[in-house]
Write a protein that holds these residues in place. Structure first.
Motif, short mmCIF file in Angstrom:
data_model
loop_
_atom_site.label_atom_id
_atom_site.label_comp_id
_atom_site.label_asym_id
_atom_site.label_seq_id
_atom_site.Cartn_x
_atom_site.Cartn_y
_atom_site.Cartn_z
N UNK A 72 -28.90 52.35 14.62
CA UNK A 72 -27.60 52.47 14.21
C UNK A 72 -26.45 51.55 14.40
N UNK A 73 -26.55 51.32 15.69
CA UNK A 73 -25.64 50.18 16.13
C UNK A 73 -25.59 48.65 15.12
N UNK A 74 -26.92 48.38 14.90
CA UNK A 74 -26.91 47.12 14.31
C UNK A 74 -26.78 47.33 12.64
N UNK A 75 -26.84 48.47 12.28
CA UNK A 75 -26.76 48.69 11.06
C UNK A 75 -25.15 48.86 10.70
N UNK A 76 -24.65 49.55 11.43
CA UNK A 76 -23.12 49.56 11.55
C UNK A 76 -22.60 48.09 11.57
N UNK A 77 -22.76 47.32 12.61
CA UNK A 77 -22.54 46.19 12.76
C UNK A 77 -22.75 45.12 11.34
N UNK A 78 -23.57 45.12 10.74
CA UNK A 78 -24.18 44.75 9.69
C UNK A 78 -23.27 45.03 8.37
N UNK A 79 -23.02 46.24 8.22
CA UNK A 79 -22.05 46.77 7.25
C UNK A 79 -20.42 46.77 7.60
N UNK A 80 -20.45 46.09 8.77
CA UNK A 80 -18.84 46.09 9.43
C UNK A 80 -18.15 47.43 9.39
#
Length: 249
Positions: free
Chosen positions: A30-38
């Protein structure tokens, strides 16, 4: 009006999350996906909950990571089938399967590897788990071996390259055999693979009876390549300067 803007923005934010999954082509935290999507993790989690309910994403119960869901895969496959070039190859597979009464699959290069976009069911009931979105391993199957031999990223399999097809008997599923052959684009690059799948006994009978299932597969692949070349030529003519001038007039 503000409601309409919020609705559009929600779709765009969901699209950013899906784009991130597509780019990485692997399950994501989740944290990586959220960072990727800003996005903030809590905001991403809320959108992912809706995307999960719609089938666009799914979450691994073991790791909690997110990946593309079954509806997203079906949507991508449906999009491919609207493209004329893919329709030509699917039509070729249908002709072959109808003629021989055997299962035929159409496989193309996808983000995670050689991916099935179409399956024509033959007259047999086979214990195989092949469906739209199935991804083949490079070396375990006839289809995987064709991609390994003929795709730019694949490893050279001189035997498959020399004879123009790959065949497996009783593997990876005992009692089931397959023959796969490439369909190349006009550029010579691998466009798709057509694969015959049948019980080992049935496929052996087809060959022994002189029906030459393998021969028909190779002929159909050549016909599909000719159709792709014709489509590409027609497209080039449509985009020629003279054609564009006629369209503008």
């Amino acid at each position: 009006m503000s409601e309409k803007r919020r609705g559009i923005q929600s779709v765009e934010i969901g699209g950013r999350l899906l784009s991130a999954l597509m780019r990485h082509a692997r399950p994501m935290m989740l944290k990586d996906l959220a960072a990727e999507a800003d996005l903030a993790p809590a905001q991403a989690h809320a959108y992912l909950a809706s995307l999960k309910r719609a089938g666009f994403v799914e979450q691994s119960p073991e790791t909690g990571r997110y990946l593309m869901g079954p509806f997203a895969v079906r949507l991508a496959m449906a999009r491919l089938r609207t493209v004329p070039a893919y329709r030509e190859v699917i039509a070729a597979a249908t002709r072959l399967g109808t003629e021989l009464g055997l299962m035929v699959t159409v496989t193309v290069a996808g983000p995670q590897g050689a991916t099935v976009i179409h399956r024509f069911d033959g007259g047999e009931t086979l214990n195989v788990n092949i469906r739209m979105g199935t991804v083949y391993a490079p070396g375990d199957t006839a289809t995987g071996r064709v991609f390994a031999a003929f795709s730019e990223a694949g490893s050279a399999d001189e035997g498959v390259q020399r004879c123009g097809y790959a065949a497996v008997n009783d593997e990876p599923v005992p009692g089931v055999s397959a023959i796969a052959a490439p369909v190349r684009a006009a550029s010579g690059e691998l466009f798709a693979a057509l694969t015959l799948v049948a019980s080992s006994a049935r496929l052996a009978r087809e060959e022994d009876a002189g029906k030459a299932a393998r021969g028909r597969l190779l002929v159909i692949c050549v016909e599909a390549e000719a159709a792709l070349a014709a489509d590409e030529l027609a497209g080039a003519k449509d985009d020629s300067p003279g054609t564009l001038r006629r369209r503008r007039s």
